[in-house]
Design an enzyme around this catalytic site. Structure first.
Site, mmCIF file in Angstrom:
data_model
loop_
_atom_site.group_PDB
_atom_site.id
_atom_site.type_symbol
_atom_site.label_atom_id
_atom_site.label_comp_id
_atom_site.label_asym_id
_atom_site.label_seq_id
_atom_site.Cartn_x
_atom_site.Cartn_y
_atom_site.Cartn_z
ATOM 1 N N HIS A 85 0.881 -1.180 0.000
ATOM 2 C CA HIS A 85 0.000 0.000 0.000
ATOM 3 C C HIS A 85 0.910 1.218 0.000
ATOM 4 O O HIS A 85 1.717 1.380 0.930
ATOM 5 C CB HIS A 85 -0.872 0.022 1.257
ATOM 6 C CG HIS A 85 -1.708 -1.214 1.417
ATOM 7 N ND1 HIS A 85 -3.029 -1.258 1.079
ATOM 8 C CD2 HIS A 85 -1.389 -2.456 1.869
ATOM 9 C CE1 HIS A 85 -3.504 -2.480 1.318
ATOM 10 N NE2 HIS A 85 -2.523 -3.227 1.802
ATOM 11 N N HIS A 127 -8.162 -8.369 -0.237
ATOM 12 C CA HIS A 127 -7.667 -8.847 1.051
ATOM 13 C C HIS A 127 -8.711 -9.820 1.606
ATOM 14 O O HIS A 127 -9.912 -9.487 1.653
ATOM 15 C CB HIS A 127 -7.519 -7.692 2.040
ATOM 16 C CG HIS A 127 -6.318 -6.821 1.810
ATOM 17 N ND1 HIS A 127 -6.062 -6.207 0.623
ATOM 18 C CD2 HIS A 127 -5.307 -6.472 2.652
ATOM 19 C CE1 HIS A 127 -4.934 -5.503 0.724
ATOM 20 N NE2 HIS A 127 -4.452 -5.649 1.950
ATOM 21 N N GLU A 176 -7.069 -12.569 6.333
ATOM 22 C CA GLU A 176 -5.973 -11.955 7.097
ATOM 23 C C GLU A 176 -6.366 -12.072 8.573
ATOM 24 O O GLU A 176 -5.808 -12.898 9.303
ATOM 25 C CB GLU A 176 -5.783 -10.483 6.688
ATOM 26 C CG GLU A 176 -4.676 -9.758 7.463
ATOM 27 C CD GLU A 176 -4.612 -8.252 7.172
ATOM 28 O OE1 GLU A 176 -5.571 -7.688 6.617
ATOM 29 O OE2 GLU A 176 -3.576 -7.637 7.535
ATOM 30 N N ASP A 227 2.832 -2.826 4.439
ATOM 31 C CA ASP A 227 2.987 -1.431 4.883
ATOM 32 C C ASP A 227 4.358 -1.305 5.548
ATOM 33 O O ASP A 227 4.458 -1.195 6.781
ATOM 34 C CB ASP A 227 1.875 -1.078 5.877
ATOM 35 C CG ASP A 227 0.500 -1.277 5.266
ATOM 36 O OD1 ASP A 227 0.097 -0.432 4.450
ATOM 37 O OD2 ASP A 227 -0.143 -2.292 5.584
HETATM 38 N N1 ADE Z 1 -4.601 -1.381 4.408
HETATM 39 C C1 ADE Z 1 -3.295 -1.236 4.558
HETATM 40 N N2 ADE Z 1 -2.755 -2.345 5.074
HETATM 41 C C2 ADE Z 1 -3.764 -3.234 5.244
HETATM 42 C C3 ADE Z 1 -3.845 -4.553 5.737
HETATM 43 N N3 ADE Z 1 -2.785 -5.236 6.176
HETATM 44 N N4 ADE Z 1 -5.063 -5.138 5.788
HETATM 45 C C4 ADE Z 1 -6.144 -4.481 5.376
HETATM 46 N N5 ADE Z 1 -6.117 -3.239 4.906
HETATM 47 C C5 ADE Z 1 -4.933 -2.611 4.832
HETATM 48 ZN ZN ZN Z 2 -2.522 -5.113 2.627
#
Ligand code: ADE
Ligand code: ZN
Length: 337
Positions: free
Chosen positions: A21, A199, A202, A281
């Site tokens: 991101h 996503h 997670e 990130d």
């Molecule tokens: N936005 C930025 N990083 C993220 C993540 N790990 N999971 C969901 N949304 C995100």
């Molecule tokens: Zn992500």
């Protein structure tokens, strides 16, 4: 113990990043510099203060800080500087191709024009391609904590820049916002000829991975590590060659895993799943692409073959044309043969 030879292999093997991101590459030093030139006061006194706040118990705690950080980004130059700094890291770490996520709604919801966001990101990508030969794709993500109507409105606005995008994605808070909520907007994405990613799995359950595939018809799953709870899903992911863009340091920092030795990456590879390594990130989670490779390599005692498979998977799972994928995969294969 990792050998010097393996460290060298990780640092020099060509690879692609498929899950990053751009707002998550915002290093505190650059955040302070941009805040100052835009006359915005940050709530932290110093870079060290800000870094010290990067302790998260879950995804939502991280997202709150991440969206707050993005508030200082206003002008095209800000998005340019952010993106160029990330691409320089790619160059240093032998990431030769990257497929960058950005969150349009994070910016449009505070009246920052889409042109500022997109022009800044694109110009940095063009310059990095010319200076360092890095290729790229851009993937706008819809924020799943907002409504589907908002995603549809955003999609329509983004269509004015449509030629610049390869795919659309779905990110933000997974809990309480399952894939089914975005079925219509993903149908619109497909109808306009774009690919999609999401996503899933997670923090949310393996069922979200099934639903992202069945309802949203994605070409890749971002994260997907909770697939490890469902053996039928693991078989299906291997059978349909559905890539997972796995982010090890992110999973550790957001307590998706308690310890890197418990990370499921090696098990996913052993199930013949097209798993890849990514940074998500990196400014918030303690490292870019190679730091993620080193962390899993150390904890999971990967073999040279595993490292080569992960790098080859990153090309296989990319949205590059087939002949380019094959060129890179051939080059990687020759490194350990
Ligand atoms: N936005 C930025 N990083 C993220 C993540 N790990 N999971 C969901 N949304 C995100
Ligand atoms: Zn992500």
């Amino acid at each position: 113990m990792t050998s010097r030879k393996q460290t060298e292999l990780i640092n020099t093997i060509p690879k692609t990043e498929l899950h990053v991101h751009i707002e998550g590459t915002f290093e505190p030093e650059l955040m302070f510099a941009i805040a100052e030139r835009n006359d915005i006061r940050l709530k932290y006194k110093s870079v060290d203060d800000l870094r010290a706040a990067y302790q998260f118990n879950n995804l939502q705690e991280f997202l709150d800080i991440y969206y707050a950080g993005a508030y200082v980004l206003l002008y095209e130059q800000d998005f340019y500087d952010l993106t160029k700094a990330y691409l320089k890291k790619c160059y240093e770490e032998k990431v030769v191709h990257t497929e960058i996520f950005f969150d349009p709604q994070t910016h449009t919801h505070r009246e920052v024009p889409l042109e500022n966001v997109i022009n800044g990101i694109v110009q940095a990508c063009i310059d990095a391609r010319n200076e360092w030969g890095i290729t790229y794709r851009l993937i706008p993500n819809f924020l799943r904590h907002l409504s589907e109507e908002d995603a549809i409105k955003t999609f329509k606005e983004l269509l004015a820049f449509g030629d610049l995008f390869t795919a659309f994605g779905l990110d933000s808070s997974e809990k309480g916002h399952p894939p089914a909520k975005f079925k219509r907007v993903f149908e619109m994405v497909r109808a306009e000829g774009f690919l999609s990613v999401a996503h899933a799995g997670e923090e949310g359950p393996a069922q979200n991975v099934w639903d992202a595939i069945d309802l949203l018809k994605v070409a890749r799953i971002d994260h997907g590590v909770r697939s490890i709870d469902d053996v039928v899903l693991l078989e299906e992911l291997a059978r349909i060659e559905m890539p997972l863009t796995v982010c090890p340091l992110s999973n550790l920092k957001l307590k998706v895993v308690n310890d890197m030795v418990d990370h499921p990456l090696k098990k996913l590879l052993d199930h013949n799943i097209v798993a890849t390594v990514n940074s998500d990130d990196p400014a918030y989670f303690g490292g870019y692409m190679n730091a993620n490779f080193h962390a899993v390599n150390e904890a999971l005692e990967l073999s040279d073959k595993d490292i080569v498979t992960l790098a080859a998977n990153s090309f296989k799972a990319s949205f590059l044309p087939d002949e380019e994928k094959q060129k890179w995969i051939g080059e990687i294969g020759s490194l350990i043969s």
